[in-house]
Design a protein around this motif. Structure first.
Motif: not given
Length: 518
Positions: A43-44, A66-78
């Motif tokens: 599990p990432a 990946i860490f940004q997605i886990i913590n916020t659900g997304s990342f700035p570029e997306l």
């Protein structure tokens, strides 16, 4: 958050990059990262940036996202790409068969920005005017939109399962003195459902206050004594309230589908109350009917005769079939899988059937790599005996119905799963003949996901199943890798490999084996 959810965010980013004509190398890298994340052997969400960065194909930059997605659900570029894309265009990306290139033409050339406008354009034959679109493509898009529209408001059991159990655990822990139980389609373990029902004898007001403390918006229906709300994964929940005395009766009434309850009321207009569901069924002169069987078919007739089948449990399973290892697109090695099956699951065998050579996209096995795998299997079988690894393959059924290895190679397998992975748009007659030819191959043991169906995602192509089943039952005998007919469900993928001299098994995607009966 699981790996598939994280991978989907990277996949969406790659699609949007292609849609907006971003650098093709970066676009490809984003799509590649999505694939790598989905295939991570751990599990990432539980790994550090260093552990993620050490994985092949995942660098530090990807690990940070990946860490940004886990913590916020997304990342700035997306987030930036989403802000540049109309909501309707994002919806189009969810339609099977519509990739970024086609959507770009629909958006920029035809100036269509919603799925509704796109469907209207298909009905007016406007899509065939655009470059790269013909009448056939237009019809396929129209059918895909209709399929999506028909399935709105439905959810996969597997997607709802985790959040449902998390919520039930929270409620049970908060109110340990009261009973909580799943009901409805979720308790019957239906493949797809519209909501997760929960029945409780806990006080309505206290449960409502607890839901409020979880910062969940809900709708209250005082007349029907329910609370309805949606979790973060967009799966609706409905909590039903009852008394201690009526808990068993209301659990029965909220579990069975409408037809099952109607049939019960034909026996006794007023369902009796009792301490348990078992007692209620017995009071009505019926054998206890398991929730999974309460579908309004012939279960009452069988319950009256005490001839209901026994549901398969995990303890009934002897081994697991249709498994992919790191030899093709799996995430664990042969050794890891075999030891886990033997030592952790207590199974007797593992049937390995990695992708065959035609499945280049899934690292399908060439003959040389097959021989390498067979050698490893022989070594592991010697070490782990009496545990047994069966040598299998998921062999692609080609367009003409032939399998993608010569007979001299197919003859060396213990079992052969024959599956369609390409050209899924044949008409019923051609598709049926294609599968019948594959079945008639003397080395075919199991027919894999024959229609190509993906629940709520892709309709299967039409088949004449009577002809297919007739072909399986009339298969000639004489080869060691043929087995007795049986059905294997895709969610559990486990059944006994009962070797005998005739028959072909069928492996149907979307058929939940936990509901199969012995």
């Amino acid at each position: 958050m699981d790996n598939k959810t994280i991978a989907r965010a990277f996949k969406l980013c790659g699609q949007l990059m292609e849609l907006h004509n971003e650098n093709p190398f970066r676009t490809k890298a984003m799509s590649s990262a999505s694939f790598k994340i989905d295939k991570l052997p751990f599990p990432a969400a539980n790994a550090s940036i260093e552990e993620l960065s050490a994985q092949q194909g995942i660098g530090k930059s990807t690990a940070e996202k990946i860490f940004q997605i886990i913590n916020t659900g997304s990342f700035p570029e997306l987030d930036e790409l989403i802000s540049q894309t109309p909501e309707g265009i994002l919806e189009m990306l969810k339609i099977k068969g519509l990739g970024p290139k086609k959507i770009q033409v629909i958006w920029k050339t035809l100036e269509i920005e919603t799925v509704g406008e796109l469907y209207y354009a298909c009905n007016e034959n406007r899509l065939i005017e655009a470059k790269g679109f013909g009448f056939k493509t237009q019809e396929e898009i129209k059918k895909a939109i209709e399929f999506t529209m028909d399935n709105q408001g439905w959810y996969l059991f597997a997607k709802a399962e985790n959040s449902a159990f998390v919520l039930l655990d929270k409620l049970s822990s908060a109110f340990p003195q009261y009973r909580f139980s799943f009901a409805g389609a979720f308790r019957r373990k239906c493949e797809i459902l519209q909501k997760v029902d929960i029945l409780t004898e806990a006080p309505h007001t206290e449960v409502k206050d607890f839901i409020s403390q979880l910062n969940i918006d809900f709708a209250e229906d005082p007349q029907n004594q329910t609370l309805a709300f949606t979790d973060e994964n967009s799966c609706p929940f409905v909590v039903h309230f009852t008394s201690n005395e009526s808990f068993a009766k209301d659990l029965l009434l909220t579990t069975g589908n409408e037809k099952h309850i109607e049939q019960l009321k034909n026996i006794t207009p007023e369902i009796p109350e009792a301490a348990t569901e078992e007692e209620i069924y017995h009071k009505m002169g019926l054998q206890y009917i398991e929730p999974e069987l309460r579908e309004g078919f012939d279960e009452l007739e069988k319950a009256q005769k005490n001839t209901l089948p026994n549901l398969i449990t995990f303890e009934d399973l002897k081994g697991t079939l249709h498994n992919h290892s790191t030899y093709s697109d799996g995430v664990h090695s042969l050794s890891e899988m075999a030891r886990y099956c033997k030592e952790e699951l207590g199974l007797s065998y593992l049937g390995i059937c990695d992708h065959s050579k035609t499945a280049v996209y899934a690292n399908g096995l060439t003959v040389d790599r097959l021989e390498e795998q067979w050698a490893e299997i022989d070594e592991l079988n010697a070490m782990l005996a009496p545990f047994k690894i069966f040598k299998g393959i998921e062999s692609d059924i080609l367009s003409d119905g032939s399998l993608d290895y010569p007979d001299e190679i197919l003859a060396k397998f213990d079992f052969v799963v024959a599956s369609v992975h390409s050209n899924l748009k044949m008409d019923q007659e051609k598709a049926t003949q294609r599968l019948i030819k594959a079945i008639e191959n003397p080395y075919t043991t199991i027919l894999g996901h024959p229609t190509g169906r993906l629940l709520l995602s892709r309709a299967g192509y039409p088949l004449d199943f009577k002809k297919i089943i007739d072909a399986m039952c009339s298969k000639p005998s004489g080869h060691r890798n043929q087995c007795q007919p049986f059905t294997i469900g895709s969610r559990l993928e486990m059944a006994s490999l009962r070797l005998r001299k005739r028959g072909v098994a069928i492996y149907q995607s979307g058929c939940p084996s936990y509901r199969r009966t012995a």
